[in-house]
Design a protein around this motif. Structure first.
Motif, mmCIF file in Angstrom:
data_model
loop_
_atom_site.group_PDB
_atom_site.id
_atom_site.type_symbol
_atom_site.label_atom_id
_atom_site.label_comp_id
_atom_site.label_asym_id
_atom_site.label_seq_id
_atom_site.Cartn_x
_atom_site.Cartn_y
_atom_site.Cartn_z
ATOM 1 N N LEU A 130 -9.358 -8.521 0.699
ATOM 2 C CA LEU A 130 -8.750 -8.445 -0.629
ATOM 3 C C LEU A 130 -7.685 -9.513 -0.821
ATOM 4 O O LEU A 130 -7.474 -9.997 -1.925
ATOM 5 N N ILE A 188 -7.159 3.790 2.333
ATOM 6 C CA ILE A 188 -6.867 3.233 1.010
ATOM 7 C C ILE A 188 -5.365 3.000 0.855
ATOM 8 O O ILE A 188 -4.929 1.904 0.489
ATOM 9 N N THR A 205 -4.035 0.200 3.139
ATOM 10 C CA THR A 205 -4.449 -1.128 2.681
ATOM 11 C C THR A 205 -3.575 -1.570 1.514
ATOM 12 O O THR A 205 -3.103 -2.707 1.455
ATOM 13 N N HIS A 206 -3.340 -0.640 0.598
ATOM 14 C CA HIS A 206 -2.507 -0.975 -0.552
ATOM 15 C C HIS A 206 -1.095 -1.351 -0.117
ATOM 16 O O HIS A 206 -0.516 -2.318 -0.595
ATOM 17 N N LEU A 243 -1.182 -4.815 1.939
ATOM 18 C CA LEU A 243 -1.799 -6.007 1.345
ATOM 19 C C LEU A 243 -0.798 -7.152 1.098
ATOM 20 O O LEU A 243 -1.104 -8.305 1.422
ATOM 21 N N PRO A 244 0.395 -6.876 0.560
ATOM 22 C CA PRO A 244 1.338 -7.990 0.368
ATOM 23 C C PRO A 244 1.693 -8.711 1.669
ATOM 24 O O PRO A 244 1.909 -9.923 1.660
ATOM 25 N N ILE A 269 -8.657 -6.882 -7.899
ATOM 26 C CA ILE A 269 -7.724 -6.708 -6.777
ATOM 27 C C ILE A 269 -6.296 -6.528 -7.297
ATOM 28 O O ILE A 269 -5.548 -5.686 -6.807
ATOM 29 N N PHE A 308 -5.980 -3.089 -8.429
ATOM 30 C CA PHE A 308 -5.791 -2.205 -7.278
ATOM 31 C C PHE A 308 -4.322 -2.195 -6.840
ATOM 32 O O PHE A 308 -3.762 -1.162 -6.502
ATOM 33 N N LEU A 309 -3.690 -3.373 -6.891
ATOM 34 C CA LEU A 309 -2.304 -3.471 -6.456
ATOM 35 C C LEU A 309 -1.351 -2.763 -7.413
ATOM 36 O O LEU A 309 -0.392 -2.129 -6.986
#
Lengths: 417, 302
Positions: free
Chosen positions: A214, A289, A292-293, A296-297, B26, B29-30
């Protein structure tokens, strides 16, 4: 040329310049070090030694030895297989009387219970009557509880009496130490820790892969868009980064739970029947989920800073030489992003492996990780020694990864925001 | 405006737009989870989902009752008309957690910023010995799993009666904030011109004057960003608080944690919304600081 040996260059006060320089350099080194030292001392006192002290509990446990000194002494030379002697029984009764008086029998019973389940009640109930027992202690103790004749109980006490023990580490790796010191596998149904470590690694690895999948496209987009647009889009990455982990976990509960936003949407569009809503939370999927969220940054930011530094002329040059878009990307652009991939992936993996809050809240049964277990042993079962042993294994893995990160990326290249 | 060159083929066009759609998803999603809590927190029903009334924008389906609940939750006498605010200030669980969060966050930030800035200045000197090793050590609180840090702190601090005290929490949070101060301030110091220090010294300034009059004003944006990072770390921290805080030292994240576990009510969503607003404010501050320092260093044209 003169034939005298070259004399050292002297400073104004007559000392050799080289010595003066060395002294000045030493002073400057000391100055720099003095600036860092308050923080080093602070961390040593409030971070490193507490952790070291705690982790030492993984192999150091003197509870039984301090509370049951006579039994410990009597067991010191026992080989673990011969019949316990009258002297050993006498020492045991004496200790039981003492610990009952000091009200520490509960702790001792719990300690032995870890080696042999069922030992707790044996100890507490026998201690209640120990003061009235008379010699020969062997017979009178066995008369109270038949189990005292059992050699198993004595082996458990022998194991508990070791001040320095590998028992907890053995347990952390699903093994156990027998009275004679040898280490064997735990029975099948008690092998949980290795499975848990593997699940923790698996979840962390999956989260890392998802973050990469992602994160790569949006980092690429952010790095190639004109600054004004990319700064605007960057907010969409930084806002989650700055928002409390608990807020995000709460939000995912609202999104994913069976009466939640996503399931409502699925029902509305006929993807799922109202009575057969998807269970996307309180299980491993929920953990994956939400993690990952949250992470992600951590992937996007290092990738972005690496991609930002790749001159667009390289790709243009490749294309002008006849490369297709795909070749130009795959052979010229992608290899240059590898340092960013490495930095992001290791960072995400390191943070993921120690994760606690999110699995605890949305993980359910099969989404729990090793940190949740360490916490369980710290606060619920109060088996701090096992918590320390599990913690040492976890910390070992993290430190190895940290070392790899330093080798590949360099710690001073870590950037935030 | 499309970034495609005019000679792009059909395949290129399709891929160009597909790629943007993927990226859009994406980003969705964020950001969706953060945006979703805001309207949900105005739900009149005690649910975590949109009611039909909310979807049809019926004003009666919305209410601020959960925001009111933040002020009333745990109050001794929530119906009192006199001294209502005094009661909320002293007895509301959420208000108390808010006070604790700010108190612990501020003091731990002061400690980690002061010690961290000093150390970063030392680390940026070229003659600093064992630079890499020390750097690795100073960043390690960010790397060591929080559960281990918390367990170690709890075990060691309880031997000195520091567990279940504000002092213990402040010290543990200061440790966690240090890496962020080090990273940000060191990054600012990379562009710092050491000859300014030498110039000041050659004109007779002593090291303390040099630091406060020459070096500090120039690295101040970095120090403030580091401090903000340290503050938000403490403000968001829950693992150490779970281990080490007694009921009276509960912070907002701790209160949320038990709220999510025990009685899930939209009050949590209202609190979450307030926290999102706080983080937006912090983010804006940081961005302004970054722009200012870029301008000062001549990195940007404007």
């Amino acid at each position: 040329m003169s034939d005298t040996a070259p004399s050292p260059v002297l400073a104004a006060d007559g000392t050799p310049l080289k010595a003066r320089l060395a002294r000045a350099m030493f002073r400057r080194k000391l100055d720099a070090f003095l600036l860092v030292s308050p923080l080093l001392i602070f961390l040593a006192v409030f971070f490193i030694s507490p952790i070291g002290w705690f982790l030492a509990k993984g192999f150091h446990d003197d509870l039984f030895a301090t509370e049951m000194p006579n039994t410990t002494a009597a067991l010191a030379d026992w080989d673990g297989s011969t019949e316990p002697t009258e002297a050993q029984y006498a020492a045991l009764v004496q200790d039981l009387v003492e610990t009952r008086k000091k009200k520490t029998i509960g702790k001792v019973a719990t300690r032995v219970n870890r080696e042999l389940s069922g030992a707790r009640s044996l100890f507490t109930s026998s201690a209640r009557r120990a003061a009235r027992l008379e010699a020969p202690f062997k017979d009178s103790l066995v008369a109270v509880k038949k189990k005292w004749a059992d050699i198993e109980v004595w082996q458990a006490m022998k194991a508990a009496s070791r001040t320095f023990t590998v028992g907890y580490y053995a347990n952390a790796l699903d093994r156990k130490q027998l009275a004679d010191g040898s280490i064997v596998m735990q029975p099948e149904q008690r092998r949980i820790h290795v499975k848990l470590f593997l699940r923790t690694l698996e979840i962390s690895l999956q989260v890392t892969v998802y973050c990469l999948l992602l994160g790569y496209p949006i980092a690429y987009l952010l790095a190639t868009l004109p600054n004004r647009t990319s700064n605007l889009l960057m907010i969409l990455v930084l806002l989650p980064f700055w928002t409390s982990i608990l807020v995000r976990t709460t939000a995912w509960i609202a999104m994913l739970q069976s009466q939640g936003v996503l399931n409502d949407l699925f029902v509305f569009f006929g993807v799922a029947a109202d009575e057969a809503r998807f269970s996307m939370i309180y299980n491993k999927l929920g953990t994956l989920i939400a993690m990952t969220h949250i992470l992600l940054p951590f992937m996007v930011l290092p990738l972005y800073s690496v991609m930002k530094g790749i001159p667009p002329s390289y790709v243009r040059a490749a294309k002008s030489l006849g490369a297709t878009n795909w070749t130009a990307f795959w052979r010229v652009y992608a290899p240059q992003t590898v340092p960013g991939i490495g930095a992001g992936a290791i960072l995400v993996f390191i943070v993921a492996i120690g994760y606690y809050i999110t699995p605890a809240l949305v993980g359910g049964q099969d989404g729990q990780m090793i940190s949740n277990f360490i916490d369980f042993h710290m606060r619920r079962s109060l088996n701090w020694n096992l918590a320390a042993a599990l913690g040492t294994v976890l910390l070992g893995v993290v430190l190895i990864l940290y070392w790899v990160y330093d080798r590949i990326v360099g710690i001073d290249n870590m950037k935030l925001g | 405006m499309s970034g495609l060159p005019p000679y792009a083929g059909l395949g290129e066009r399709i891929w160009y737009y597909t790629f943007r759609v993927i990226c859009g998803l994406i980003f969705l999603f964020l950001i969706t989870p953060i945006l979703i809590v805001m309207p949900l927190s105005f739900n009149v029903e005690p649910y975590f989902s949109f009611t039909p009334g909310m979807l049809s924008l019926n004003p009666e389906a919305f209410s601020t009752r959960w925001y009111l609940d933040i002020l009333q939750n745990g109050m001794a006498n929530p119906d009192a008309t006199e001294g209502w605010w005094a009661d909320a200030w002293a007895n509301s669980q959420w208000v108390r957690s808010m006070k604790n969060s700010f108190y612990i966050g501020t003091l731990s930030t002061l400690i980690s910023t002061a010690l961290g800035t000093l150390a970063a200045v030392g680390l940026s000197r070229s003659e600093m010995p064992f630079k890499n090793g020390i750097m690795a050590l100073l960043i390690s609180p960010m790397i060591v799993p929080l559960v281990i840090t918390a367990a170690g702190a709890f075990y060691a601090f309880s031997q000195f009666n520091l567990a279940y005290t504000y002092t213990g929490l402040i010290l543990a949070h200061a440790v966690l904030g240090i890496p962020f101060v080090i990273i940000t301030v060191t990054a600012t110091l990379v562009g710092f011109d050491q000859s300014l220090v030498r110039a000041a010294q050659s004109m007779g300034a002593n090291p303390v004057t040099t630091f406060f009059k020459v070096q500090m004003p120039l690295i101040l944006p970095g120090v403030i960003s580091g401090a903000l990072f340290a503050f938000i770390t403490s403000f968001d921290e829950v693992v150490v608080v779970i281990q080490m805080a007694a009921a009276e030292q509960r912070t907002i994240p701790r209160q949320m944690f038990s709220g999510i576990r025990e009685q899930i009510s939209p009050t949590i969503l209202a609190v979450a919304t307030v926290l999102v607003i706080i983080s937006v404010a912090l983010l804006a501050t940081l961005e302004l600081l970054r722009r200012r320092s870029e301008r000062l260093r001549g990195l940007s044209a404007s």
